[in-house]
Design an enzyme around this catalytic site. Sequence first.
Site: not given
Ligand SMILES: *Cc1c(COP(=O)(O)O)cnc(C)c1O
Length: 387
Positions: A54, A106, A178, A203
């Site tokens: 961890r 998001y 982000d 992504k």
């Molecule tokens: C998918 C996404 C998230 C969250 O990420 P996860 O891997 O699904 O927890 C946060 N911000 C954006 C812009 C996203 O597209």
Amino acid sequence: MNPELLRNKKTGTKFIHAGAEPDPTTGAIMTPIYQTSTYVQAGPAQHKGYEYARSQNPTRAALETALAVIENGKFGLAFSSGVAATDAVIKLLAPGDEVICANDMYGGTYRLFTKVFEKFGIKFKYVDTTHPENVSAALTPNSKLIWIETPTNPLMNITDIAAIAAISKQAGTILCVDNTFASPYLQNPLDLGADIVMHSSTKYLGGHSDVIQGALIMNDQSLKDQLYFIQKSCGAVPGPFDCFLVLRGIKTLHVRMKAHCENGKIVAHYLRNHPKVDKVFWCGFEDHHNYEIAKKQMKDFGGMLSFTLKDDSVEAATKVLTNTKVFSLAESLGGVESLINHPASMTHASIPREERIKNGLTDGLIRLSIGIEDAEDLVDDLKNAIG
Ligand SMILES: *Cc1c(COP(=O)(O)O)cnc(C)c1O
């Protein structure tokens, strides 16, 4: 390759060599998947830097080095999901602290803020961050964090990262960006003055729709120490196999992103000229309201776009959403295959309708994650589905 040597290399070289050091015991050129929970100690507290998985894992360590390199940061931390990475950032705060965040972001981030953290006494103020003066106006002595997303999901709004970073610096707040939609190929927020970059590695970094993971990258040692402490104390760490997948994904990020951008441009222009299409949200149009900022801070305009039909009803949108053959109807984005999504009922269903519509996210809005198939096939597929 040594991260310091990579600093001056070009993007593609960085992405391919980031975090990759031949395995010292065998010479394996790819980082092994260290599928272990613990490590043998020679004597009490005598170990090789790895005590319990961890806290530390060599596959994760290679990925974390890679994350730092690709975002031009000093430190990277990997989490079990994007929202786990966001969760760790909010845990830097204490009751009474205020966060200024974008009103168009998001849905899962909004849900985490409103439904989980508000009850711990953290206050979130939602403002239109595409106008930096709104952020200045929302600042109070309790402001601790500014959270922005650019381009936004799904309306492709652009926020000027350098302008917000200047405001944040003056106010003494932490700025977290982000950067999921742009990916480190298109945009590097730390270079523009941000303190933390967050990614849903699920992504574009992973890129093949086969892993859930998140990342934070930063330059400040004390921020890194606090976030590492949260990472190991709260335990939202990714497993070694998932780290391997993201490490592999990063190696082709530049090649994939170029193809996403090319296809995105073709599809955006096709839709804009379609007689049944009303609005196309894509930040590469010269008449996009923040085109100049997008051009300034991004290398290209990416593979994400949204559109509405002139008939902006759920019924008309549903016809398109269920009639594509190459685009699959699914949440998520950033993989090599094209996806089509209905934000109002899928990714953004957790935002109250009134709030959604006020921000321009209408019932009929359709979001596309443009993959790297042949552009002609994508255009044909949309042509057939729109009718
Ligand atoms: C998918 C996404 C998230 C969250 O990420 P996860 O891997 O699904 O927890 C946060 N911000 C954006 C812009 C996203 O597209």
